[in-house]
Design an enzyme around this catalytic site. Sequence first.
Site, PDB file in Angstrom:
ATOM      1  N   HIS A  14       0.815  -1.213   0.000  1.00  0.00           N
ATOM      2  CA  HIS A  14       0.000   0.000   0.000  1.00  0.00           C
ATOM      3  C   HIS A  14       0.847   1.262   0.000  1.00  0.00           C
ATOM      4  CE1 HIS A  14       0.792  -0.857   4.255  1.00  0.00           C
ATOM      5  NE2 HIS A  14       0.601   0.425   4.497  1.00  0.00           N
ATOM      6  N   HIS A  58       2.371   9.110   0.443  1.00  0.00           N
ATOM      7  CA  HIS A  58       0.990   8.970   0.005  1.00  0.00           C
ATOM      8  C   HIS A  58       0.763   9.902  -1.184  1.00  0.00           C
ATOM      9  CE1 HIS A  58      -0.541   6.702   3.541  1.00  0.00           C
ATOM     10  NE2 HIS A  58       0.429   7.353   4.175  1.00  0.00           N
ATOM     11  N   HIS A  64       5.290  11.055   5.186  1.00  0.00           N
ATOM     12  CA  HIS A  64       5.091  10.899   6.616  1.00  0.00           C
ATOM     13  C   HIS A  64       6.366  10.352   7.254  1.00  0.00           C
ATOM     14  CE1 HIS A  64       0.437  10.443   6.087  1.00  0.00           C
ATOM     15  NE2 HIS A  64       0.861  11.686   5.942  1.00  0.00           N
ATOM     16  N   VAL A  98      -3.840   4.800   8.068  1.00  0.00           N
ATOM     17  CA  VAL A  98      -4.114   3.465   7.525  1.00  0.00           C
ATOM     18  C   VAL A  98      -4.574   2.585   8.679  1.00  0.00           C
ATOM     19  CG1 VAL A  98      -2.429   3.669   5.669  1.00  0.00           C
ATOM     20  CG2 VAL A  98      -1.716   2.669   7.847  1.00  0.00           C
TER      21      VAL A  98
END
Length: 269
Positions: free
Chosen positions: A100, A128, A145, A213
């Site tokens: 992901h 992201h 992040h 998440v």
Amino acid sequence: MDLKAKTISVFAIFFFFLSSFPNNLHAHDLEVDDETPFTYEHTEKGPEGWGKIDPHWRICNTGKFQSPIDLTNQRVSLINYGAWSRQYQPALASLKNRGHDIMVSWKGDAGKITIRQKEFKLVQCHWHSPSEHTVNGTRYDMELHMVHQSDRGKLAVIGVLFKLGQPNKFLTKLLNGIKAIGKEEINIGIVNPHDIIRFQTRKFYRYIGSLTVPPCTEGVIWTVVKRVNTISAEQIAALRNAVHDGFETNSRPVQNTHSRTVWYYDPNV
């Protein structure tokens, strides 16, 4: 009450409030590594349904301190005292495709940040696309992040926003590895965290939120840098192509603030 005294009072309340969240995180409280059960697409496994997939993820749908949020000027409280400090240092690191997202994980001591005398060790960073946080409704092309953890298990994350433009120097160093990465974790040698955010970071937003998440653990101290950095189209494409199908755009929608306070730091105010 002068500004400095008011700020100290505000942050005393801030950390008293933060202490109400669990201190010691368990495995199911940390960012999930196996992305198979969830997705970012508009299906029953998408963000709106994350809380129904696993009992440990219930807070994704029921929590009142979820991230990301829109950082709007109408909701921020201006403060110019007691911000933070960074003490980073080069350390061994690896590159991993978590399906992901793409993650850089430090194996050695990469240093720490200190927020109101609380220390948080740098653990990893990931990306992201597009950005998860928005600023006055504007969503940017990418968000980085940097995840930190204290000895007591508290989490603090620095968010850095990116817009399309000149290549990001840190990602340029990783680009070949990102394009070639498979299921195996790659040793990328010594990585200096200062290479990630070399620019001025004195102006930023801060609030209490969650992981973005599953399992969406709450009690995370978020610091989102105001300055927007640049990233190239090739770098965005590399990060999107490397992740698994369904995660090319891996951004959770903005969440309800539930009247949370967001602080904005500007030393010039």
